[in-house]
Design a protein around this motif. Structure first.
Motif, PDB file in Angstrom:
ATOM      1  N   GLY A 245      65.214  95.057  50.624  1.00  0.00           N
ATOM      2  CA  GLY A 245      65.722  94.256  49.515  1.00  0.00           C
ATOM      3  C   GLY A 245      64.991  92.929  49.501  1.00  0.00           C
ATOM      4  N   VAL A 246      65.002  92.275  48.322  1.00  0.00           N
ATOM      5  CA  VAL A 246      64.290  90.999  48.179  1.00  0.00           C
ATOM      6  C   VAL A 246      65.246  89.958  47.611  1.00  0.00           C
ATOM      7  N   ILE A 247      65.175  88.746  48.140  1.00  0.00           N
ATOM      8  CA  ILE A 247      65.950  87.641  47.574  1.00  0.00           C
ATOM      9  C   ILE A 247      64.973  86.571  47.098  1.00  0.00           C
ATOM     10  N   LEU A 248      65.140  86.136  45.855  1.00  0.00           N
ATOM     11  CA  LEU A 248      64.287  85.089  45.289  1.00  0.00           C
ATOM     12  C   LEU A 248      65.081  83.792  45.326  1.00  0.00           C
ATOM     13  N   SER A 249      64.550  82.773  45.971  1.00  0.00           N
ATOM     14  CA  SER A 249      65.308  81.537  46.169  1.00  0.00           C
ATOM     15  C   SER A 249      65.339  80.686  44.898  1.00  0.00           C
ATOM     16  N   GLY A 250      66.055  79.584  44.984  1.00  0.00           N
ATOM     17  CA  GLY A 250      66.017  78.582  43.929  1.00  0.00           C
ATOM     18  C   GLY A 250      64.753  77.744  44.062  1.00  0.00           C
ATOM     19  N   GLY A 251      64.583  76.795  43.161  1.00  0.00           N
ATOM     20  CA  GLY A 251      63.395  75.945  43.229  1.00  0.00           C
ATOM     21  C   GLY A 251      63.494  74.839  42.200  1.00  0.00           C
ATOM     22  N   PRO A 252      62.658  73.817  42.329  1.00  0.00           N
ATOM     23  CA  PRO A 252      62.776  72.633  41.475  1.00  0.00           C
ATOM     24  C   PRO A 252      62.133  72.781  40.093  1.00  0.00           C
ATOM     25  N   GLU A 253      61.386  73.859  39.876  1.00  0.00           N
ATOM     26  CA  GLU A 253      60.611  73.964  38.633  1.00  0.00           C
ATOM     27  C   GLU A 253      61.442  74.479  37.461  1.00  0.00           C
ATOM     28  N   SER A 254      60.834  74.385  36.277  1.00  0.00           N
ATOM     29  CA  SER A 254      61.417  75.003  35.095  1.00  0.00           C
ATOM     30  C   SER A 254      60.495  76.164  34.724  1.00  0.00           C
ATOM     31  N   VAL A 255      61.067  77.313  34.343  1.00  0.00           N
ATOM     32  CA  VAL A 255      60.202  78.443  33.975  1.00  0.00           C
ATOM     33  C   VAL A 255      59.340  78.099  32.765  1.00  0.00           C
ATOM     34  N   HIS A 256      59.774  77.071  32.001  1.00  0.00           N
ATOM     35  CA  HIS A 256      59.004  76.696  30.819  1.00  0.00           C
ATOM     36  C   HIS A 256      57.817  75.793  31.142  1.00  0.00           C
ATOM     37  N   ALA A 257      57.812  75.228  32.338  1.00  0.00           N
ATOM     38  CA  ALA A 257      56.726  74.313  32.694  1.00  0.00           C
ATOM     39  C   ALA A 257      55.433  75.097  32.906  1.00  0.00           C
ATOM     40  N   GLU A 258      54.328  74.470  32.509  1.00  0.00           N
ATOM     41  CA  GLU A 258      53.040  75.136  32.664  1.00  0.00           C
ATOM     42  C   GLU A 258      52.742  75.335  34.151  1.00  0.00           C
ATOM     43  N   GLY A 259      52.334  76.552  34.486  1.00  0.00           N
ATOM     44  CA  GLY A 259      51.957  76.821  35.877  1.00  0.00           C
ATOM     45  C   GLY A 259      53.144  77.019  36.802  1.00  0.00           C
ATOM     46  N   SER A 260      54.361  77.121  36.246  1.00  0.00           N
ATOM     47  CA  SER A 260      55.527  77.317  37.122  1.00  0.00           C
ATOM     48  C   SER A 260      55.420  78.686  37.795  1.00  0.00           C
ATOM     49  N   PRO A 261      55.929  78.817  39.013  1.00  0.00           N
ATOM     50  CA  PRO A 261      55.737  80.062  39.752  1.00  0.00           C
ATOM     51  C   PRO A 261      56.381  81.279  39.083  1.00  0.00           C
ATOM     52  N   LYS A 262      55.612  82.361  39.030  1.00  0.00           N
ATOM     53  CA  LYS A 262      56.137  83.618  38.463  1.00  0.00           C
ATOM     54  C   LYS A 262      56.525  84.528  39.625  1.00  0.00           C
ATOM     55  N   ILE A 263      57.261  85.585  39.292  1.00  0.00           N
ATOM     56  CA  ILE A 263      57.598  86.554  40.330  1.00  0.00           C
ATOM     57  C   ILE A 263      56.437  87.542  40.445  1.00  0.00           C
ATOM     58  N   ASN A 264      55.949  87.722  41.652  1.00  0.00           N
ATOM     59  CA  ASN A 264      54.860  88.685  41.863  1.00  0.00           C
ATOM     60  C   ASN A 264      55.352  90.089  41.477  1.00  0.00           C
ATOM     61  N   GLU A 265      54.612  90.748  40.576  1.00  0.00           N
ATOM     62  CA  GLU A 265      55.034  92.074  40.070  1.00  0.00           C
ATOM     63  C   GLU A 265      55.208  93.102  41.191  1.00  0.00           C
ATOM     64  N   ALA A 266      54.492  92.884  42.296  1.00  0.00           N
ATOM     65  CA  ALA A 266      54.572  93.832  43.416  1.00  0.00           C
ATOM     66  C   ALA A 266      56.007  93.958  43.930  1.00  0.00           C
ATOM     67  N   ILE A 267      56.777  92.895  43.719  1.00  0.00           N
ATOM     68  CA  ILE A 267      58.176  92.921  44.187  1.00  0.00           C
ATOM     69  C   ILE A 267      58.961  93.989  43.419  1.00  0.00           C
TER      70      ILE A 267
END
Ligand code: XMP
Length: 528
Positions: free
Chosen positions: A54-76
């Motif tokens: 199983g995988v857990i994705l943590s919280g983080g300070p970014e906004s998904v709308h911000a340019e270059g914000s981290p995406k979820i790796n599709e491999a997950i």
């Protein structure tokens, strides 16, 4: 080496930078399941190889709308295992599957009560659900429209999609933080995710960890010899006990008495390890060497450097003596260290991929090249509370396992200005009195760290009819969890008064005692 049975059921945690990320890993481990945490840009190959249930994705300070914000790796998502997104992790998941995330500068921070709207594998069976859950929120952005194949499981008036679920895929998202203790059923929620949803067994226990480590140490070391610098602190003590159990006499511990230790520290370490546990400990009396090196140096950073360098010199000399020892000594092939998991995570964050090198330098201060050892780091994947549990299970005294931290440079950073033996002796006595009274008043465990500080200034006092012109001792006691911030401990006046009276009555060289009421920040915990 094949993955040991207790690590077979494993959870992968992807860190998007939340201040709570490490807590997720600790809670999963507390639920009896092995997990590791990696930064969000971990490469695809490692995601696959990790073999997570199983995988857990943590919280983080970014906004998904911000340019270059981290995406979820599709491999997950290709792993075909359950995924739980927390806060930013949920928003990134919603965004990936076509939901809508509302960007907001208004921060919702604090306790909230969520209404459970419909049943889900995640919340069913949790105490109080399906009525209400008391949770901890800390977010700006929020999901305002779930992806089409997700259902809304819970909401609050200000956060309409507090929990969302795609039961077919076993993808879950929650806006609040189950990893912090303010979310009352948070531990149960994470336990439910890893056990019921991911199907992990409850195998990560102190007894199993010890068995696994003993086996791994034997496999790594074979019939060779290991040296360990024993400080009397929690981590090196647990490493000593673990290595002793695994390889007995193939372990030699080196305890360096640098003249800057607490009262009777050396005797206690020898008693516990050498006398009671039968561990081979070489005690090196290096007080004079350290004090000579420190003579005439008042500057804090220079003092730290001198202490660090002298420690390495003494340690290296001892290693060489062990190695040659007129041909009769042991050749040391391995150096053991008490590196723990938060050190690894922290150095991985700032120096991707170089964690190992950085930490070895940090711990032993950079040993010379001609002492090329292979490292043995049996606590490398453990959190402090797990190390403590291991220590207790290995039979180390409770008092040793739950003692306050003591800095590497020891009393050297608690004697302001130049370090002298006279000062160290006075400080040791004052410190011991403070510790005794903290214990007697039952306040030792209520403070995170407490100690006395020597101030090289003289103040006038009166004893009987005589004038006393003597040194000043400051007392410092703090409450903190992470040692990054701290507030002074609100010790009872009777306790402070007793300590103060005893110090001035029992140590003729002290005429005044003060109590430090500074918080960190802006002050630090140590005085230097
Ligand atoms: P400060 O004084 O920075 O201390 O607020 C925070 C915590 O770190 C400990 N400390 C050290 N620990 N080696 C150590 O192992 C060091 O050089 C060192 N300097 C500070 C300090 O005791 C407190 O717990």
């Amino acid at each position: 080496m094949t993955t040991p049975i207790i690590k077979q059921d494993r959870i992968l945690i992807i860190d998007y930078g939340s201040q709570y990320s490490q807590l997720i890993a600790r809670r999963v481990r507390e639920a009896g399941v092995f997990c590791e945490m990696y930064p969000y840009d971990i490469d695809t190959q490692r995601i696959k190889e990790f073999n997570a249930k199983g995988v857990i994705l943590s919280g983080g300070p970014e906004s998904v709308h911000a340019e270059g914000s981290p995406k979820i790796n599709e491999a997950i998502f290709d792993l075909n295992v359950p995924v739980l997104g927390i806060c930013y992790g949920m928003q990134a998941m919603a965004s990936r599957f076509g939901g809508k995330v509302h960007a907001s500068d208004v921060h919702e921070f604090g306790a909230a009560s969520i209404d459970v709207i419909t049943s889900s594998a995640l919340l069913d069976g949790i105490e109080d659900a399906p009525a209400k859950l008391d949770v901890w929120m800390s977010h700006g952005d929020k999901v305002i429209e779930a992806p089409t194949d997700f259902k809304v499981v819970a909401s609050t008036p200000s956060c309409p999609i507090a929990v969302m679920a795609n039961e077919d895929k076993q993808y879950y998202g929650m806006q609040f933080h189950p990893e912090v203790t303010h979310t009352l059923q948070g531990e149960a929620l994470l336990a439910r995710f890893v056990h019921q949803i991911c199907g992990c067994t409850n195998a990560w226990t102190p007894e199993n960890i010890i068995d696994m480590r003993v086996e791994q140490i034997r496999e790594q070391v074979g019939d060779k010899h290991v040296m360990l610098g024993l400080s009397g602190g929690v981590d090196s003590s647990v490493v000593a006990a673990l290595l002793h159990k695994a390889i007995g006499d193939q372990l030699t511990c080196v305890f360096v008495d640098n003249g800057l230790l607490r009262l009777h520290e050396g005797d206690q370490v020898m008693q516990i390890f050498a006398e009671n546990m039968g561990v081979k400990v070489v005690r090196v009396d290096a007080e004079e060497r350290f004090l000579t090196a420190l003579a005439g140096e008042p500057e804090p950073e220079a003092k730290r450097k001198i202490i660090g360098k002298t420690f390495i010199d003494v340690f290296s000399d001892t290693a060489r003596e062990l190695k040659n020892d007129d041909g009769s000594g042991v050749g040391v092939d391995f150096l053991a260290q008490g590196t723990i998991y938060p050190d690894v995570i922290e150095s991985a964050k700032s120096h991707q991929g170089k964690a190992h090198v950085i930490k070895s330098h940090h711990n032993v201060g950079g040993l010379p090249d001609d002492l090329a050892f292979e490292l043995v780091e049996p606590l490398r994947d453990l959190f402090k509370d797990e190390v403590r549990k291991l220590g207790i299970t290995l039979g180390l005294p409770h008092k040793m396992i739950y003692r306050h931290p003591f800095p590497g440079p020891g009393l050297g950073v608690r004697i302001l200005g130049e370090v002298k033996k006279e000062y160290a002796d006075i400080l040791r006595l004052a410190d011991a009195i403070f510790m005794q009274e903290l214990e007697r008043f039952d306040w030792y465990d209520k403070t995170a760290q407490a100690f006395a500080v020597f101030q090289p200034v003289k103040s006038v006092g009166v004893v009987g009819d005589a004038r006393r012109y003597a040194w000043v001792i400051a007392l410092r006691a703090v409450e903190t969890v992470d040692f990054m911030t701290a507030r002074f401990a609100h010790l009872p006046y009777e306790l402070i008064e007793t300590v103060s009276n005893r110090i001035m009555n029992e140590i003729a060289e002290v005429s005044r005692v003060t109590y430090d009421v500074s918080s960190k920040p802006p002050a630090t915990i140590e005085w230097e």
